[in-house]
Motif scaffolding. Structure first.
Motif, PDB file in Angstrom:
ATOM      1  N   ARG A  63       0.675  -1.073  -0.038  1.00 17.09           N
ATOM      2  CA  ARG A  63      -0.049  -0.064  -0.173  1.00 17.09           C
ATOM      3  C   ARG A  63       0.830   1.247   0.024  1.00 17.09           C
ATOM      4  NH1 ARG A  63      -3.096  -3.227   3.451  1.00 17.09           N
ATOM      5  NH2 ARG A  63      -5.431  -3.426   2.455  1.00 17.09           N
ATOM      6  N   ARG A  64       1.715   1.364   0.639  1.00 15.85           N
ATOM      7  CA  ARG A  64       2.942   2.358   0.991  1.00 15.85           C
ATOM      8  C   ARG A  64       3.449   2.728  -0.538  1.00 15.85           C
ATOM      9  NH1 ARG A  64       7.356   3.895   5.272  1.00 15.85           N
ATOM     10  NH2 ARG A  64       8.235   6.017   4.328  1.00 15.85           N
ATOM     11  N   ILE A  65       4.117   1.662  -1.162  1.00 17.44           N
ATOM     12  CA  ILE A  65       4.697   1.724  -2.215  1.00 17.44           C
ATOM     13  C   ILE A  65       3.709   2.418  -3.391  1.00 17.44           C
ATOM     14  CG2 ILE A  65       5.920   0.539  -4.191  1.00 17.44           C
ATOM     15  CD1 ILE A  65       7.354  -1.409  -2.001  1.00 17.44           C
TER      16      ILE A  65
ATOM     17  N   GLN B 260     -12.994  -9.246 -21.763  1.00 16.70           N
ATOM     18  CA  GLN B 260     -13.353  -8.318 -20.742  1.00 16.70           C
ATOM     19  C   GLN B 260     -12.527  -8.485 -19.494  1.00 16.70           C
ATOM     20  OE1 GLN B 260     -16.226  -5.577 -20.602  1.00 16.70           O
ATOM     21  NE2 GLN B 260     -15.087  -5.673 -22.806  1.00 16.70           N
ATOM     22  N   ALA B 261     -12.124  -7.403 -18.986  1.00 23.14           N
ATOM     23  CA  ALA B 261     -11.290  -7.281 -17.842  1.00 23.14           C
ATOM     24  C   ALA B 261     -11.804  -6.937 -16.665  1.00 23.14           C
ATOM     25  CB  ALA B 261      -9.892  -6.786 -18.192  1.00 23.14           C
ATOM     26  N   PHE B 262     -11.610  -7.417 -15.488  1.00 21.81           N
ATOM     27  CA  PHE B 262     -12.239  -7.252 -14.104  1.00 21.81           C
ATOM     28  C   PHE B 262     -10.735  -6.849 -13.358  1.00 21.81           C
ATOM     29  CE2 PHE B 262     -15.443  -9.365 -16.249  1.00 21.81           C
ATOM     30  CZ  PHE B 262     -16.724  -8.829 -15.793  1.00 21.81           C
ATOM     31  N   GLY B 263     -10.774  -5.760 -12.677  1.00 19.34           N
ATOM     32  CA  GLY B 263      -9.370  -5.558 -12.162  1.00 19.34           C
ATOM     33  C   GLY B 263      -9.824  -5.552 -10.599  1.00 19.34           C
ATOM     34  N   ILE B 264      -8.651  -5.757  -9.831  1.00 16.90           N
ATOM     35  CA  ILE B 264      -8.530  -5.446  -8.315  1.00 16.90           C
ATOM     36  C   ILE B 264      -7.173  -4.940  -7.891  1.00 16.90           C
ATOM     37  CG2 ILE B 264     -10.566  -7.043  -7.604  1.00 16.90           C
ATOM     38  CD1 ILE B 264      -8.409  -8.758  -6.538  1.00 16.90           C
ATOM     39  N   ASP B 265      -7.262  -3.978  -6.911  1.00  9.53           N
ATOM     40  CA  ASP B 265      -5.857  -3.391  -6.621  1.00  9.53           C
ATOM     41  C   ASP B 265      -6.221  -2.894  -5.173  1.00  9.53           C
ATOM     42  OD1 ASP B 265      -3.224  -2.680  -7.990  1.00  9.53           O
ATOM     43  OD2 ASP B 265      -3.606  -1.334  -6.400  1.00  9.53           O
ATOM     44  N   ILE B 266      -5.052  -3.113  -4.584  1.00 11.19           N
ATOM     45  CA  ILE B 266      -4.948  -2.848  -3.016  1.00 11.19           C
ATOM     46  C   ILE B 266      -5.076  -1.242  -2.638  1.00 11.19           C
ATOM     47  CG2 ILE B 266      -2.699  -2.539  -2.696  1.00 11.19           C
ATOM     48  CD1 ILE B 266      -3.019  -4.607  -0.341  1.00 11.19           C
TER      49      ILE B 266
ATOM     50  N   CYS C 246       0.393  -9.428 -12.208  1.00 10.29           N
ATOM     51  CA  CYS C 246       1.886  -8.721 -12.128  1.00 10.29           C
ATOM     52  C   CYS C 246       2.446  -7.928 -11.117  1.00 10.29           C
ATOM     53  CB  CYS C 246       1.853  -7.533 -13.568  1.00 10.29           C
ATOM     54  SG  CYS C 246       0.948  -8.337 -14.984  1.00 10.29           S
ATOM     55  N   TYR C 247       3.576  -8.511 -10.734  1.00 12.11           N
ATOM     56  CA  TYR C 247       4.488  -7.804  -9.443  1.00 12.11           C
ATOM     57  C   TYR C 247       3.704  -8.121  -8.159  1.00 12.11           C
ATOM     58  CZ  TYR C 247       6.318  -5.366 -13.465  1.00 12.11           C
ATOM     59  OH  TYR C 247       7.006  -5.043 -14.734  1.00 12.11           O
ATOM     60  N   VAL C 248       2.639  -9.175  -8.094  1.00 17.16           N
ATOM     61  CA  VAL C 248       2.035  -9.192  -6.970  1.00 17.16           C
ATOM     62  C   VAL C 248       2.503 -10.302  -5.706  1.00 17.16           C
ATOM     63  CG1 VAL C 248      -0.182 -10.080  -5.814  1.00 17.16           C
ATOM     64  CG2 VAL C 248      -0.318  -8.012  -7.600  1.00 17.16           C
ATOM     65  N   PRO C 249       2.947 -11.288  -6.519  1.00 18.11           N
ATOM     66  CA  PRO C 249       3.603 -12.692  -5.550  1.00 18.11           C
ATOM     67  C   PRO C 249       4.252 -12.460  -4.269  1.00 18.11           C
ATOM     68  CG  PRO C 249       3.219 -13.288  -7.700  1.00 18.11           C
ATOM     69  CD  PRO C 249       3.229 -11.704  -7.940  1.00 18.11           C
ATOM     70  N   LYS C 250       5.282 -11.244  -4.511  1.00 20.25           N
ATOM     71  CA  LYS C 250       6.282 -10.888  -3.569  1.00 20.25           C
ATOM     72  C   LYS C 250       5.621 -10.515  -2.195  1.00 20.25           C
ATOM     73  CE  LYS C 250       8.002  -6.702  -5.683  1.00 20.25           C
ATOM     74  NZ  LYS C 250       6.874  -6.896  -6.910  1.00 20.25           N
ATOM     75  N   TYR C 251       4.469  -9.940  -2.551  1.00 23.10           N
ATOM     76  CA  TYR C 251       3.880  -9.277  -1.222  1.00 23.10           C
ATOM     77  C   TYR C 251       2.810 -10.123  -0.688  1.00 23.10           C
ATOM     78  CZ  TYR C 251       5.591  -4.995  -3.668  1.00 23.10           C
ATOM     79  OH  TYR C 251       6.178  -3.911  -4.336  1.00 23.10           O
ATOM     80  N   CYS C 252       2.999 -11.488  -1.107  1.00 24.47           N
ATOM     81  CA  CYS C 252       1.806 -12.267  -0.714  1.00 24.47           C
ATOM     82  C   CYS C 252       2.209 -13.654   0.123  1.00 24.47           C
ATOM     83  CB  CYS C 252       0.941 -12.741  -1.724  1.00 24.47           C
ATOM     84  SG  CYS C 252      -0.075 -11.572  -2.529  1.00 24.47           S
ATOM     85  N   ASP C 253       1.412 -14.412   0.759  1.00 26.10           N
ATOM     86  CA  ASP C 253       1.641 -15.613   1.001  1.00 26.10           C
ATOM     87  C   ASP C 253       1.245 -16.588  -0.082  1.00 26.10           C
ATOM     88  OD1 ASP C 253       0.247 -18.138   2.045  1.00 26.10           O
ATOM     89  OD2 ASP C 253       1.452 -17.796   3.770  1.00 26.10           O
ATOM     90  N   THR C 254       2.172 -17.380  -0.454  1.00 23.40           N
ATOM     91  CA  THR C 254       2.071 -17.904  -1.775  1.00 23.40           C
ATOM     92  C   THR C 254       0.869 -18.963  -1.683  1.00 23.40           C
ATOM     93  OG1 THR C 254       4.610 -17.692  -2.083  1.00 23.40           O
ATOM     94  CG2 THR C 254       3.493 -19.325  -3.428  1.00 23.40           C
TER      95      THR C 254
ATOM     96  N   PRO D 211       9.670  11.788  -2.445  1.00 23.58           N
ATOM     97  CA  PRO D 211       9.753  10.984  -1.235  1.00 23.58           C
ATOM     98  C   PRO D 211       9.208   9.550  -1.635  1.00 23.58           C
ATOM     99  CG  PRO D 211       9.136  12.950  -0.416  1.00 23.58           C
ATOM    100  CD  PRO D 211       8.930  13.188  -2.033  1.00 23.58           C
ATOM    101  N   SER D 212       7.978   9.367  -2.258  1.00 23.13           N
ATOM    102  CA  SER D 212       7.181   8.262  -2.765  1.00 23.13           C
ATOM    103  C   SER D 212       8.131   7.230  -3.432  1.00 23.13           C
ATOM    104  CB  SER D 212       5.925   8.569  -3.499  1.00 23.13           C
ATOM    105  OG  SER D 212       5.276   8.909  -2.450  1.00 23.13           O
ATOM    106  N   LEU D 213       8.878   7.897  -4.503  1.00 23.81           N
ATOM    107  CA  LEU D 213       9.915   7.172  -5.496  1.00 23.81           C
ATOM    108  C   LEU D 213      10.958   6.753  -4.795  1.00 23.81           C
ATOM    109  CD1 LEU D 213      10.206   5.976  -8.231  1.00 23.81           C
ATOM    110  CD2 LEU D 213      11.091   8.024  -9.050  1.00 23.81           C
ATOM    111  N   ALA D 214      11.358   7.598  -3.707  1.00 28.76           N
ATOM    112  CA  ALA D 214      12.600   7.463  -3.020  1.00 28.76           C
ATOM    113  C   ALA D 214      12.406   5.994  -2.285  1.00 28.76           C
ATOM    114  CB  ALA D 214      13.196   8.567  -2.352  1.00 28.76           C
ATOM    115  N   PHE D 215      11.317   5.924  -1.534  1.00 29.23           N
ATOM    116  CA  PHE D 215      10.893   4.858  -0.790  1.00 29.23           C
ATOM    117  C   PHE D 215      10.846   3.791  -1.465  1.00 29.23           C
ATOM    118  CE2 PHE D 215       7.833   2.076   1.177  1.00 29.23           C
ATOM    119  CZ  PHE D 215       8.671   1.767   2.269  1.00 29.23           C
ATOM    120  N   THR D 216      10.242   3.764  -2.729  1.00 27.94           N
ATOM    121  CA  THR D 216      10.224   2.365  -3.508  1.00 27.94           C
ATOM    122  C   THR D 216      11.622   2.108  -3.924  1.00 27.94           C
ATOM    123  OG1 THR D 216       8.027   3.242  -4.583  1.00 27.94           O
ATOM    124  CG2 THR D 216       9.339   1.596  -5.749  1.00 27.94           C
ATOM    125  N   CYS D 217      12.628   2.966  -4.161  1.00 28.67           N
ATOM    126  CA  CYS D 217      13.910   2.487  -4.720  1.00 28.67           C
ATOM    127  C   CYS D 217      14.528   1.954  -3.426  1.00 28.67           C
ATOM    128  CB  CYS D 217      14.572   3.727  -5.288  1.00 28.67           C
ATOM    129  SG  CYS D 217      14.097   4.538  -6.840  1.00 28.67           S
TER     130      CYS D 217
END
Length: 229
Positions: free
Chosen positions: A9-11, A70-76, A116-124, A177-183
């Motif tokens: 969420r923060r990133i 047809q796409a259905f999207g979810i995001d945190i 895309c880019y989700v698994p590393k944040y999750c319990d596999t 600051p947000s991009l710096a935190f991500t880096c």
């Protein structure tokens, strides 16, 4: 997994407004190639319903030929969802706020599930169970995320991930600051994640077959495809 959800969420919350351009720059403009590769093995077409888990600003749907699906999207993060909604993409049927381990759809809802880019944040195991739950029998899954580079280009990629990205983050700390935190956070995530080692076993234990994995761009990304039995 609360801590990882909060990190996500923060990133992504801080990057919402500039996410599309940051994604291109941070991946050295390879993200489009990874998305095309992921979609190559999926039967997109008229009438297919696709769930995009961690859809962000719907870069996938905006830049890809969805072939009538047809796409259905979810995001945190609500910021990502808001930006995706404002794009008004014709291939996107519905967007909602949710995390990958608690998907707000009924069992057997989707022909295809992508992420895309989700698994590393999750319990596999929890992630794979949820992805499988919402897929129709015979449905197809495609997922990719960062992994540790290997092969002959790994010295350059390692320098980029663990050298250049953190230094760039420190240089822009006061301006963005947000991009710096991500880096600062991303190299540690890539180094510590074991998602790619765990993912195939989780697929096998949760009723998936026809599992295929492939390393892309010197192993900096790994993509999995699988079918639900």
């Amino acid at each position: 997994m609360v801590a990882q959800n909060e990190l996500a969420r923060r990133i992504f919350g801080g990057l919402s407004a500039s996410y599309d351009s940051v994604l291109d720059r941070m991946t050295l403009y390879q993200d489009g190639n990874w998305k095309r590769k992921m979609l190559e093995r999926l039967p997109l077409g008229e009438g297919a319903q696709v769930l995009d888990v961690g859809c962000g600003t719907c870069v996938l749907e905006e830049r890809s030929d969805m072939k009538g699906s047809q796409a259905f999207g979810i995001d945190i993060t609500s910021g990502m969802i808001g930006l995706a909604q404002r794009k008004g993409l014709g291939s996107v049927a519905l967007l909602g706020l949710a995390d990958a381990e608690h998907i707000p759809f009924r069992d057997d809802s989707f022909d295809l599930v992508v992420s895309c880019y989700v698994p590393k944040y999750c319990d596999t195991m929890r992630l794979v169970k949820e992805l499988g739950r919402v897929m129709k029998p015979g449905g197809r899954l495609a997922v990719y995320d960062f992994t540790r580079p290997h092969g002959f280009v790994s010295p350059f990629l390692n320098l980029y991930i663990w050298g250049i990205i953190p230094v760039f983050g420190r240089l822009i700390a006061t301006r963005d600051p947000s991009l710096a935190f991500t880096c600062a956070a991303l190299p540690g995530l890539i180094k510590s994640t074991k998602w790619s080692q765990e993912f195939e076993r989780a697929l096998d234990e949760n009723g998936f077959s026809k599992v295929r994995r492939e390393s892309l761009t010197g192993g900096v990304v790994t993509v999995f495809w699988a079918s639900k039995d």
